[in-house]
Design an enzyme around this catalytic site. Structure first.
Site, PDB file in Angstrom:
ATOM      1  N   LYS A  26     -10.010 -36.468  43.540  1.00 38.11           N
ATOM      2  CA  LYS A  26      -8.638 -36.972  43.636  1.00 38.11           C
ATOM      3  C   LYS A  26      -7.641 -36.038  42.946  1.00 38.11           C
ATOM      4  CE  LYS A  26      -9.313 -41.791  44.758  1.00 38.11           C
ATOM      5  NZ  LYS A  26      -9.116 -43.200  44.416  1.00 38.11           N
ATOM      6  N   ARG A  58     -18.009 -44.156  43.591  1.00 37.66           N
ATOM      7  CA  ARG A  58     -17.685 -43.940  45.007  1.00 37.66           C
ATOM      8  C   ARG A  58     -17.350 -42.459  45.161  1.00 37.66           C
ATOM      9  NH1 ARG A  58     -13.144 -43.763  48.348  1.00 37.66           N
ATOM     10  NH2 ARG A  58     -13.452 -44.644  50.441  1.00 37.66           N
TER      11      ARG A  58
END
Length: 277
Positions: free
Chosen positions: A221, A255
């Site tokens: 991210k 995840r």
């Protein structure tokens, strides 16, 4: 700490990896990468062999500012993939990344196991009722607004307190709808700036007051690649570093795009904690 996936009890007292399969053309990292059945099957088989307990399939890009697509478009993207994976890997535990109740219904009916809702029911008033009726585990994430508006909705007086209040309300609502198995996701990057993401990660253990499994979605991210001034494709090392912190602070599920590295991370942190893998 267990969840019931299609009759199988999954023990989350030992952390697990959830592999990401985006079938969107515009995901921030792997958008458009898996364009045909062979590529999809190879990637999923690799993730399963590398140790993924769950595969999370998403057909609606939730990156900041992503284009909105219709329910029919989302269904046309995701349902054939769910059918393909269930037919090829009958024991697979598929998580469906959607905020739409009808998509959730179709996918669970086809053989998926969990619902991963970025809006925790805020974008579809029928979602929690549907999940409760389906008796599926439900991942609820903290977010404000929509993927199109969330970037500007990141003012908090007390981030951790407000996230905990949000989850207290959402968990109560989910219980009222008959949802037994709930996983919480603090929503890194969703209505939070980079500094807030790091504060959330540093204080992740404060979300343990809900006594529920915690999912950490940090993989590649912007809090990683913007901080390091690199591209998402170069952010694996940073992802592993932050996944380690997440595990030390109580994460039950990672995840990730890169399952092999996540499983190595889990094994090493288990060794630190004296947990048998």
């Amino acid at each position: 700490m267990t969840i019931n996936c299609k009759g199988s009890l999954i023990d989350l007292s030992t952390p697990k990896a959830m592999g990401i399969l985006n079938v969107t053309p515009d995901s921030f990292y792997d958008g458009g990468r898996y364009k045909d059945e062979n590529q999809i099957l190879i990637q999923v088989e690799t993730m399963l062999n590398d140790g993924a307990t769950f595969i999370d399939v998403g057909a609606y890009s939730s990156r900041p500012g992503a284009d909105h697509i219709s329910e029919e478009e989302e269904k046309s993207r995701i349902l054939p993939i769910v059918e393909l994976l269930i037919n090829t890997f009958p024991e697979i535990l598929l998580s469906i990344d959607t905020f739409r109740s009808k998509i959730a219904q179709h996918c669970i009916d086809t053989g998926a196991s969990l619902i991963n809702d970025i809006s925790a029911g805020n974008l579809d008033k029928n979602m929690m009722t549907t999940v409760g009726e389906l008796k599926a585990p439900y991942i609820i994430m903290h977010m404000r607004g929509t993927p199109q508006t969330m970037k500007s909705l990141n003012h908090y007086d007390d981030l951790i307190h407000e996230v905990n209040i949000y989850f207290a309300k959402k968990v109560s609502e989910a219980r009222e709808k008959g949802i037994n198995d709930i996983i919480i996701d603090p929503g890194f990057g969703f209505a939070k700036n980079i500094d807030q993401n790091f504060e959330l990660l540093n204080k992740l253990n404060l979300l343990s007051i809900h006594n529920l499994p915690l999912l950490a979605g940090l993989s590649r991210k912007s809090m990683i690649y913007k901080t390091l001034n690199i591209e998402p494709k170069e952010a694996l090392n940073g992802t592993t570093s932050l996944n380690t912190i997440a595990l030390l602070n109580g994460a039950s599920i990672l995840r990730v795009h890169d399952v092999k590295e996540a499983m190595e991370c889990i094994k090493l942190v288990n060794a630190i904690k004296g947990i048998s893998s």
